[in-house]
Design a protein around this motif. Structure first.
Motif, short mmCIF file in Angstrom:
data_model
loop_
_atom_site.label_atom_id
_atom_site.label_comp_id
_atom_site.label_asym_id
_atom_site.label_seq_id
_atom_site.Cartn_x
_atom_site.Cartn_y
_atom_site.Cartn_z
N LEU A 243 0.83 -1.21 0.00
CA LEU A 243 0.00 0.00 0.00
C LEU A 243 0.87 1.25 0.00
O LEU A 243 0.59 2.22 -0.72
N GLY B 204 2.37 1.84 -3.40
CA GLY B 204 1.44 2.10 -4.49
C GLY B 204 1.17 0.89 -5.35
O GLY B 204 0.57 1.00 -6.44
N ARG C 185 -4.14 -0.73 -3.79
CA ARG C 185 -4.96 0.43 -3.45
C ARG C 185 -5.74 0.15 -2.18
O ARG C 185 -6.27 -0.97 -1.99
N THR D 233 -8.70 -0.23 0.42
CA THR D 233 -10.15 -0.41 0.31
C THR D 233 -10.86 0.85 0.78
O THR D 233 -11.87 1.27 0.21
N HIS E 196 -6.71 6.81 2.18
CA HIS E 196 -5.82 7.30 1.13
C HIS E 196 -4.36 7.30 1.61
O HIS E 196 -4.08 7.45 2.79
#
Length: 252
Positions: free
Chosen positions: A47, A50, A53, A55, A58
């Protein structure tokens, strides 16, 4: 760089592996990530990089260049070490990989097919491809696993160089290979929650003990053994270790 209430699960109705992770990462940070097997460490690293993504939530302000060294480098590729790293350097705009290969003592590996590499040797290839483009964010998944002793000693210095130029390093590491680094932050994942340990309090210096000087008289042939015993016990011995004959008796 910031994690904003990041949660992740692989499929709908499955339990969340990571829930509401919130953290701030600053330039120059080195972070050790720990947790039991299956806690979600590799997921969090992906995460951050990158490669997955969230769930929910951000990941913001990720540096433009990310280097990711996976726990298990994928060796099922039709390349030699040299051709793979040359290809990756081209993909990364002409990045220089040979200095990193030299740092990790990989000269004897360059002509080998990836499929013939041991886990530790393949891991070095993964480290080089992660480092070659001077990443602003370097993600290391179990970076010390399978490395030889020389590479294990070199890696903390490499991490220090990355953070020293303002990069961020996050390493999932159950071996504690980075724990000697000053300012190291410690993250853990427990029951799906990201936690950060408080910085360790500095150890106060030991109080100075008062010293005194004594002189000792003993037979000359016992002096070397006596001095050796005193030094072994931590006593400071001056350079005035000379024998002095007894003064002559006065006559009359």
């Amino acid at each position: 760089m910031r994690l904003l209430q990041v949660s992740f699960r692989y499929r709908r109705r499955q339990p969340f592996i990571l829930e509401e992770a919130d953290a701030q990462l600053a330039p120059g940070d080195a972070i050790e990530l720990t947790g039991v097997n299956g806690a979600g460490k590799s997921t969090l690293l992906r995460l951050l990089a990158g490669l997955a993504r969230p769930t929910r939530g951000h990941v913001t302000d990720r540096p433009g260049v990310v280097g990711f060294a996976p726990d298990r480098f994928p060796t099922a590729q039709p390349f030699t070490v040299t051709s793979y790293l040359t290809h990756m350097a081209s993909v990364r705009g002409g990045a220089r990989w040979r200095p990193w290969a030299e740092r990790l003592n990989m000269g004897h590996l360059l002509g080998l097919p990836l499929g013939e590499l041991s886990k530790g040797s393949a891991h070095k290839v993964g480290l080089v491809q992660a480092l070659m483009a001077d990443p602003g964010l370097l993600i290391l998944d179990e970076p010390f696993a399978g490395l030889d002793a020389d590479a294990r000693e070199t890696l903390p210095a490499i991490v220090t160089e990355v953070t020293g130029r303002g990069g961020i390093v996050v390493a999932s590491d159950h071996q504690g290979g980075l724990r000697g680094l000053p300012g190291l932050r410690s993250w853990s994942i427990v029951d799906g929650r990201l936690k950060e340990a408080a910085p360790a309090a500095p150890v106060p210096p030991a109080p100075q003990r008062p010293l005194t000087t004594v002189s000792v008289t003993l037979p000359a042939d016992e002096l070397p053994l006596f001095l050796a015993r005193m030094r072994d016990q931590g006593y400071r011995i001056s350079d005035l270790d000379h024998t002095h004959p007894d003064p002559p008796e006065e006559s009359g």
